[in-house]
Write an enzyme that holds these catalytic residues in place. Structure first.
Site, mmCIF file in Angstrom:
data_model
loop_
_atom_site.group_PDB
_atom_site.id
_atom_site.type_symbol
_atom_site.label_atom_id
_atom_site.label_comp_id
_atom_site.label_asym_id
_atom_site.label_seq_id
_atom_site.Cartn_x
_atom_site.Cartn_y
_atom_site.Cartn_z
ATOM 1 N N LYS A 277 16.272 24.527 6.406
ATOM 2 C CA LYS A 277 16.820 24.954 7.699
ATOM 3 C C LYS A 277 16.411 26.395 7.962
ATOM 4 C CE LYS A 277 21.233 25.056 10.272
ATOM 5 N NZ LYS A 277 22.712 24.888 10.179
ATOM 6 N N SER B 128 24.606 21.830 13.831
ATOM 7 C CA SER B 128 23.417 22.620 14.105
ATOM 8 C C SER B 128 22.208 22.284 13.231
ATOM 9 C CB SER B 128 23.741 24.098 13.916
ATOM 10 O OG SER B 128 24.018 24.382 12.559
ATOM 11 N N SER C 161 28.217 21.343 10.772
ATOM 12 C CA SER C 161 26.780 21.412 11.055
ATOM 13 C C SER C 161 25.891 20.659 10.074
ATOM 14 C CB SER C 161 26.322 22.865 11.121
ATOM 15 O OG SER C 161 26.680 23.422 12.357
#
Lengths: 489, 485
Positions: A79, A158, A182
């Site tokens: 990420k 997210s 997330s």
């Protein structure tokens, strides 16, 4: 899509050990898949050179008889909230334009230490603020399970890029971060496993902060077993993070199998919210039945302050974010938009560098901390947070794991729910309480919605008892027989 | 003496509280491992944490906490076993994170006391409200370029103690005495070097005035960042006079931040925009609350050196010094140690006199600290011994002292080398006396005529003849005998 990209981490590790294929072949297969699936927009930055270098190093180690362990040579996505040495790190924001960290986050350093091969930096909501991966400066990510009715679907957020990459066979696993859901919510939307460990299990050093008291890194994988392998490599005490727990990391993968006999599963009645889709309720019931069949005992528990969790979260997280994001001021790194005065430079830089959602949360956070409102908002939210944590403590006197849905719906279309942030925030209604309490939670794919889209179930455990959470998740995984991946077009 | 401002409407009392920022002596910063040396090249002592890079986290330097606890114990203050670091949020280029990590609602140290020594030998107690630990900001350099501001982050993250007094100070002199005492205590403890010129001790002053006899506190103004004891005293005087003027002309003092301009000798208001901050304090989620144990605090307590107040009492009791001399000698630990070495086994009052009167004068003249004194305590002690055993006269001792100050030499060797040894030989002195009388028959006759005063004149003559080395007491005795013959 080649056969190599369809493997689990555990299978790939066995293949590498048996020298059925090399780490380089494995990396190349994934790099090809990434190149072929750029339409998903799962990556902000692909790092083929890094990947091949590290794959070659893994092959060399193995050839010399010094393979590191189950992750040596395993290609993963990272990420783009984790700082990676020498590789641009954006947090999905324009404000970090051109920023290349001269340091590596502890979690990615741990993974590197274990031999994992970074394929690239996965897309995400800007500063991890979002539940649909539509706030990224680098554009929305598409859910590989879409489109539906001619519209592309969100992967959740997210950690949407991470979830899409793992789901679409672009990486064997990915790192995510979870502040209010997330990791778990996109895992649910994309039909993969997403584990948010206990707060303090993984170091936050080098992870771009959203809300420091909530942020936690975790693995996103296609199986529960893979999540266990990845977490073991990511976790551990780190003196550079004062909130990192000084605890040894158990061998999660070794203890997954076996009966759930004697395990008590709690069903919080407050999670059966008004207007919950029937198919979500039905899946939840199925989950209970599966766990019972595996030997566990299911009982009702009460988490009475659940209804305040979302409001509490949306005070605390923005408050911390408003302060954490103050450092992006155009002075030292990233974007600077000049102005005639210092204040103008600040306003130009932050006005153009941050997107709408980030600006909204910075404003909310600034407001709830400001003189005259602190007591009514921030202080009260902290008190409610303590009550929510107490609810869980009370429930865990009677049960070992709590079972809930992960999200109130399946994946929705890109562009939907964008006009009303409050509706968007409701995505996190089942995941936020766990985050506020700092507890471990996992989303495991459990079935398909009427539209044929993935739905996940969430298991929540006691602090630092990821083991039991993983064990129960494995039972659901075994029983659910979830399809191996999104239907190929 | 009460300090009052005599206004047109009557007498006004001054009420002052001081906030002192004291830089903690430590090798590393409060939350990072970067060094803290003064005067290093700009931006050479900066870690990624100090520059607030993305994802960087503060890690508490426990040594800085130990230093702050040590200071708290030295101020006879309550040590809070639970304290919390909070973020004070504001934007400025030399504050990289956009917040300063400080303590707000739960400081490390609570109420304490500082006893100040006043010129008349009396003492007063000034209350300490709290001491908290925080990080320093960097430095904005506005004078390096006509249009740009440069930022030096060397100081960013350095540990500070903010020491807040109660509004107990009633005169500029008391403020000066308070600062000197605070500095003295911290230097004894080794927790802050108290160097105001280098900025390792900075002072904000809260000043208000009220008509003498009024009990309620009136609105105060804060005079920020005053960087010497002298300026602090001046700023209080000027600001108090200004406020009296405001009241007496029918106005009201407003709560505001002001700056002291030593050149003009006046305080002036900072533009309100510069301090209209809402700092949005909240507990720093990157740091756990700081918890200490009673045992840790006790260990620090046990390790404390003798502090100036105790030393002063001991000097009075043990050496029979006056309170004033004692307070002068204990102000610096090095001076007190020096004195004790000189005084060991000797006349302590004489030792105190030599140190305070003669040594301080030499050091002042040469601009040296006591640690760099050209005269070692052993040498000064030996000089006092030479006087005590009549080897040299007190007068000659001063000459020897001056030579010691210039050469750093041993007084025994100097006396030997220069032949300054006192003449105590009766015969030699008598010969000189006889010579002096023979050469001045007129004066000798005056003595016989009853003018006793002339003896003193003859002593001078004999001293001249013996180059000042004759024992004055013997000269006197022999003179009287011979003149009477």
């Amino acid at each position: 899509m080649t056969a190599l990209t369809g493997l689990t981490i555990a299978e790939a590790a066995r293949g590498l050990a048996a020298k059925s294929f090399s780490a380089r072949e494995l990396a190349e297969a994934h790099l090809d898949a990434i190149a072929a699936a750029r339409d998903l927009n799962a990556f902000i930055c692909e790092t083929p050179d890094v990947a091949l270098d590290r794959a070659d190093a893994a092959d060399a180690r193995r050839a010399a008889g010094g393979a590191l362990g189950p992750l040596d040579g395993i290609p993963i996505a990272v990420k783009d909230l984790f700082c990676t040495e020498g590789v641009p790190t954006t947090a999905g924001s324009h404000i970090l334009n051109g920023f290349v960290p001269p340091y590596e986050s502890t979690v990615t350093a741990n993974l590197r230490q274990a031999g994992a091969v970074m394929l690239g930096k996965a897309n995400l909501d800007e500063f991890a603020m979002g539940s649909a991966n539509i706030t990224s400066h680098y554009g929305p990510v598409k859910n590989p399970w879409g489109p539906r009715d001619g519209r592309d679907l969100v992967p959740g957020g997210s950690s949407g890029g991470s979830a899409a990459a793992v789901s679409a066979r672009l990486a064997l696993g990915a790192t995510g971060t979870d502040t209010g859901g997330s990791i778990r919510q996109p895992a649910s939307f994309c039909g993969i496993v997403g584990l948010k460990p206990t707060y303090g299990r993984c170091s936050r050093y080098g992870i771009i902060a959203f809300a420091s008291s909530l942020d936690q890194a975790g693995p996103m994988t296609r199986t529960v077993g893979d999540a266990a392998l990845m977490l073991a490599a990511m976790a551990g005490h780190d003196a550079r993070d004062s909130t990192s727990a000084p605890l040894a990391v158990p061998d999660f993968a070794a203890a997954l199998d076996g009966s759930l006999r004697g395990l008590k599963i709690g069903i919080p009645k407050e999670y059966r919210i008004d207007g919950m889709a029937a198919e979500i309720g039905a899946l939840w019931d199925k989950g209970m039945a599966w766990l019972e069949a595996a030997g566990a005992e299911v009982k009702a528990v009460s988490l009475p302050h659940t209804r305040y969790a979302l409001a509490t979260y949306y005070i605390i997280a923005p408050a911390e974010a408003s302060s954490n994001l103050a450092r992006y001021d155009g002075v030292r790194y990233g974007l600077r938009v000049d102005g005639a005065t210092l204040d103008e430079m600040y306003m130009n830089t932050r006005g153009q560098g941050f997107g709408t959602e980030v600006r909204r949360r910075v404003l909310i956070g600034t407001y709830v901390l400001s003189a005259g409102y602190y007591d009514a908002y921030y202080l009260k939210a902290q008190k409610v947070r303590a009550l929510i944590a107490a609810d869980f403590r009370e429930a865990f006197r009677e049960v070992d794991v709590i079972l809930t849905p992960t999200a109130p719906s399946d994946a929705f279309a890109i562009g939907e729910r964008m006009d009303d942030p409050v509706t968007m925030y409701l995505n996190d209604v089942f995941t936020v309480p766990t985050s506020l309490a700092g507890l471990p939670g996992i989303s495991v794919p459990a079935g398909l919605s009427a539209r044929g889209l993935p739905l996940g179930l969430q298991l929540i455990g006691r602090p630092f008892d990821e083991l039991t959470v993983l064990k129960a998740a494995r039972a659901i995984e075994d029983a659910a027989g979830f399809p191996a991946g999104p239907p190929t077009p | 003496m009460t300090y009052l401002i005599h206004g047109e409407t009557g007498d006004w009392e001054v009420v002052v509280g001081l906030e002192v920022h004291a830089q903690v002596i430590s090798c590393a910063k409060l939350f990072s491992g970067a060094a803290t040396d003064f005067g290093a090249e700009p931006n050479t002592q900066v870690s990624l944490v100090d520059a607030a890079f993305p994802g960087m986290l503060p890690v508490l330097n426990r040594y800085c906490i130990e230093q702050a606890v040590r200071t708290g114990v030295g101020l006879a203050a309550k040590i809070n076993l639970y304290s919390v670091f909070e973020r004070k949020n504001y934007f400025y280029p030399d504050l990289p994170a956009g917040y300063q990590i400080s303590q707000y609602q739960h400081p490390l140290v609570g109420e304490g006391v500082v006893t100040i020594d006043l010129k008349d030998g009396s003492t007063r107690e000034i209350g300490i409200e709290r001491l908290h630990v925080e990080q320093d900001a960097g430095k904005s350099l506005h004078d390096q370029d006509p249009s740009r501001t440069f930022v030096d982050l060397n100081r960013s993250g350095v540990a500070l103690m903010e020491i807040v007094s109660k509004p107990d100070i009633r005169a500029p002199e008391e403020a000066g005495a308070y600062l000197r005492k605070l500095r003295s205590i911290m230097r004894y403890l080794g927790t802050c070097d108290g160097n105001m010129e280098q900025g390792s001790m900075r002072c904000d002053i809260n000043v208000s005035v009220r008509p003498a006899g009024e009990n309620a506190l009136r609105t105060r103004a804060e005079v920020k960042n005053v960087n010497s004891v002298r300026y602090v005293m001046q700023a209080i005087e000027r600001e108090a006079e200004r406020q009296v003027g405001v009241y007496e002309s029918g106005g009201q003092v407003v709560q505001e931040t002001r700056l002291y301009d030593p050149g003009k000798g006046e305080t002036r208001s900072m533009r309100s925009k510069e301090f209209a901050h809402d700092y949005r304090y909240f507990p720093d989620p990157d740091l756990l609350p700081l918890r200490l144990t009673e045992a840790e605090v006790d260990r620090i307590r046990q390790s404390l050196p003798e502090l100036p107040d105790d030393k002063k009492e001991r000097f009075i009791a043990e050496y029979g010094l006056s309170p004033y001399d004692a307070s002068v000698l204990v102000a610096e630990r090095e001076t007190a140690d020096y004195f004790e070495q000189v005084a060991a086994g000797r006349d302590a009052k004489a030792a105190a006199n030599w140190v305070i009167t003669n040594l301080f004068a030499v050091l002042n003249r040469k601009g040296l600290g006591i640690a760099e004194s050209p005269i070692t305590p052993a040498h000064l002690g030996r000089l006092i011994d030479l006087i005590g055993n009549n080897t040299i006269s007190g007068r000659l001792a001063k000459d020897v002292f001056d030579i010691m100050a210039d050469t750093g030499g041993d007084p025994v060797a100097i006396v030997e080398e220069k032949g300054l040894k006192q003449i105590t030989d009766e015969g030699a002195i008598e010969a000189a006396v006889v010579q002096a009388i023979a050469a001045n028959p007129g004066q000798a006759a005056q003595f016989k005529a009853g003018q006793d005063k002339v003896v003193g004149w003859f002593v001078g003559q004999v001293m001249k003849l013996t180059k000042g080395k004759a024992n004055p007491q013997q000269v006197n005795e022999i003179l009287r005998r011979k003149l009477a013959e």
